[in-house]
Design a protein around this motif. Structure first.
Motif, mmCIF file in Angstrom:
data_model
loop_
_atom_site.group_PDB
_atom_site.id
_atom_site.type_symbol
_atom_site.label_atom_id
_atom_site.label_comp_id
_atom_site.label_asym_id
_atom_site.label_seq_id
_atom_site.Cartn_x
_atom_site.Cartn_y
_atom_site.Cartn_z
ATOM 1 N N MET A 192 0.805 -1.214 0.000
ATOM 2 C CA MET A 192 0.000 0.000 0.000
ATOM 3 C C MET A 192 0.841 1.270 0.000
ATOM 4 O O MET A 192 0.516 2.239 -0.692
ATOM 5 C CB MET A 192 -0.953 0.028 1.193
ATOM 6 C CG MET A 192 -2.001 1.141 1.076
ATOM 7 S SD MET A 192 -2.870 1.517 2.608
ATOM 8 C CE MET A 192 -1.678 2.605 3.420
ATOM 9 N N LEU A 193 1.906 1.317 0.771
ATOM 10 C CA LEU A 193 2.692 2.546 0.851
ATOM 11 C C LEU A 193 3.420 2.818 -0.462
ATOM 12 O O LEU A 193 3.484 3.964 -0.924
ATOM 13 C CB LEU A 193 3.683 2.465 2.008
ATOM 14 C CG LEU A 193 3.051 2.266 3.395
ATOM 15 C CD1 LEU A 193 4.123 2.271 4.481
ATOM 16 C CD2 LEU A 193 2.000 3.338 3.689
ATOM 17 N N ALA A 194 3.967 1.768 -1.079
ATOM 18 C CA ALA A 194 4.591 1.936 -2.389
ATOM 19 C C ALA A 194 3.538 2.321 -3.434
ATOM 20 O O ALA A 194 3.780 3.177 -4.294
ATOM 21 C CB ALA A 194 5.308 0.650 -2.799
ATOM 22 N N TYR A 195 2.386 1.688 -3.333
ATOM 23 C CA TYR A 195 1.288 2.026 -4.240
ATOM 24 C C TYR A 195 0.860 3.477 -4.059
ATOM 25 O O TYR A 195 0.594 4.187 -5.042
ATOM 26 C CB TYR A 195 0.111 1.091 -3.981
ATOM 27 C CG TYR A 195 -1.156 1.492 -4.699
ATOM 28 C CD1 TYR A 195 -1.318 1.242 -6.058
ATOM 29 C CD2 TYR A 195 -2.190 2.141 -4.016
ATOM 30 C CE1 TYR A 195 -2.468 1.624 -6.722
ATOM 31 C CE2 TYR A 195 -3.345 2.528 -4.672
ATOM 32 C CZ TYR A 195 -3.476 2.263 -6.021
ATOM 33 O OH TYR A 195 -4.619 2.658 -6.671
ATOM 34 N N ARG A 196 0.810 3.942 -2.818
ATOM 35 C CA ARG A 196 0.413 5.335 -2.555
ATOM 36 C C ARG A 196 1.332 6.308 -3.276
ATOM 37 O O ARG A 196 0.871 7.263 -3.917
ATOM 38 C CB ARG A 196 0.425 5.601 -1.048
ATOM 39 C CG ARG A 196 0.151 7.046 -0.664
ATOM 40 C CD ARG A 196 0.261 7.227 0.840
ATOM 41 N NE ARG A 196 -0.941 6.770 1.523
ATOM 42 C CZ ARG A 196 -0.995 6.476 2.826
ATOM 43 N NH1 ARG A 196 0.096 6.580 3.574
ATOM 44 N NH2 ARG A 196 -2.127 6.090 3.374
ATOM 45 N N ARG A 197 2.629 6.067 -3.195
ATOM 46 C CA ARG A 197 3.582 6.977 -3.843
ATOM 47 C C ARG A 197 3.381 6.989 -5.359
ATOM 48 O O ARG A 197 3.348 8.054 -5.978
ATOM 49 C CB ARG A 197 5.017 6.562 -3.493
ATOM 50 C CG ARG A 197 5.386 6.783 -2.032
ATOM 51 C CD ARG A 197 6.869 6.584 -1.813
ATOM 52 N NE ARG A 197 7.288 5.193 -2.003
ATOM 53 C CZ ARG A 197 7.294 4.277 -1.045
ATOM 54 N NH1 ARG A 197 6.869 4.585 0.176
ATOM 55 N NH2 ARG A 197 7.708 3.057 -1.285
ATOM 56 N N ALA A 198 3.249 5.805 -5.942
ATOM 57 C CA ALA A 198 3.062 5.731 -7.395
ATOM 58 C C ALA A 198 1.711 6.295 -7.812
ATOM 59 O O ALA A 198 1.597 6.999 -8.823
ATOM 60 C CB ALA A 198 3.203 4.283 -7.855
ATOM 61 N N HIS A 199 0.702 6.014 -7.023
ATOM 62 C CA HIS A 199 -0.653 6.414 -7.394
ATOM 63 C C HIS A 199 -0.828 7.926 -7.325
ATOM 64 O O HIS A 199 -1.547 8.515 -8.139
ATOM 65 C CB HIS A 199 -1.650 5.718 -6.470
ATOM 66 C CG HIS A 199 -3.071 5.874 -6.900
ATOM 67 N ND1 HIS A 199 -3.544 5.387 -8.102
ATOM 68 C CD2 HIS A 199 -4.143 6.471 -6.289
ATOM 69 C CE1 HIS A 199 -4.836 5.666 -8.205
ATOM 70 N NE2 HIS A 199 -5.211 6.334 -7.140
#
Length: 338
Positions: A127-134
């Motif tokens: 989720m945290l990596a996804y948050r940055r990319a998203h």
């Protein structure tokens, strides 16, 4: 027209024509890009903590609960039913993980991130990596830092290319590539990858301890096939073939929402995606209301709306033979292959 002439009926892109984009903003309720003004924005952005708590419980019942029920019954048909139902289970886990990535699941940040990470990790997403990319996706859709440009670009594509992409999803090829990324990240000590692997190692251990290994097989198999298939269909319907633009009507599609689609593929109002991009701080509960407000202003017109997902997929797979997709400069963690 001569006998050998071939009429050109397929548009080169999925971007709506300029005449379908009336210049009606800003006004007293929205700025020029479709974001609500302060008073309306504050109202729409209220996080419904109690309703989201119910959504979390319902999602856990539709995912973990479904597989546990199949394990208790422990018959082949129970696992088959669970396999199909878990397609929606993974959708719901990912959508609430997405809501938490936007910090919209709970107003308490620690609770928001804790629940969101569990939901996301359960469906193999960091989720945290996804948050940055998203957030890069939201800052400049289709721009140079768009993490999933190779997923969205190049539509409409030929029908054989469309079927090939879906076949890779439905047969587990795309999932295998994603899992390779996950295990590579874990081997390199990425903390979220290690947490995901640890969670699923625990689930496997539980399944074996209770002599129900098929329970985890169903969990993984449904994610690897039905969910990957569903998720591509949804993602392309959001941005496939659109272009970089300050006008988000040229970056994001509008699809009429049916009950069947809302149940299987876009629950929690995910299908009101242009509203989500007009103001990414609006929780899922208020996206239909924001959409209706934008319709009332005349900014969203009937000409922009596809009558169904099926109609959209038909249009996006009607491209000319030999069309090529633009390649992304980077991809989000556990992203689709193109």
């Amino acid at each position: 027209m001569s006998a050998t002439a071939v009429p050109r009926t397929v548009p080169p892109t999925m971007v709506p024509p300029a005449e379908a984009l009336p210049d009606v903003l800003p006004n007293d309720r929205f700025n020029a890009r479709g974001m609500p003004v302060r008073e309306l924005r504050d109202d729409l952005r209220r996080i419904p903590n109690a309703r989201n708590a119910v959504a979390v419980v319902m999602t856990l019942l539709q995912s973990y609960g479904v597989v546990i029920a199949a394990a208790v019954i422990n018959t082949w048909w129970a696992y088959v039913i669970a396999f199909f139902l878990m397609a929606r289970g993974h959708v719901c886990l990912n959508i609430l993980g997405h809501e938490a990535a936007h910090r919209l699941l709970f107003s308490n940040r620690r609770l928001n991130d804790g629940v969101g990470r569990f939901m996301s990790y359960s469906s193999y997403t960091a989720m945290l990596a996804y948050r940055r990319a998203h957030f890069a996706h939201h800052r400049d859709e289709m721009g140079p830092d768009e993490p999933d440009l190779s997923l969205y670009a190049g539509y409409p594509i030929p029908k054989d290319s469309w079927h090939r992409k879906l076949r890779r999803d439905l047969t587990g090829v795309s999932a295998y590539k994603n899992l390779k990324v996950l295990f590579s990240a874990a081997r390199h000590g990425k903390s979220e990858a290690l947490m995901i692997v640890g969670l699923h190692a625990g689930l496997i251990a539980l399944a074996i301890a209770f002599q129900r290994p098929w329970a985890y097989v169903v969990w993984l198999a449904s994610w690897s096939t039905l969910w990957k298939f569903s998720n591509r269909l949804r993602a392309i319907a959001e941005h496939g073939g659109m272009k970089r633009s300050r006008d988000r009507r040229e970056t994001t599609h509008i699809i009429r929402q049916s009950l069947l689609a809302r149940y299987w593929m876009v629950p929690y109002h995910t299908g009101w995606h242009l509203a989500h991009h007009a103001d990414m701080g609006v929780p899922w509960t208020n996206l239909p209301r924001l959409h209706d407000e934008l319709v009332a202003t005349g900014w969203i017109t009937p000409e922009l709306e596809y009558p169904s997902y099926r109609a959209f997929w038909k249009a996006c797979s009607s491209g000319q033979a030999g069309a090529k997709s633009e390649q992304a400069t980077g991809t989000s963690f556990l992203a689709f292959d193109d």
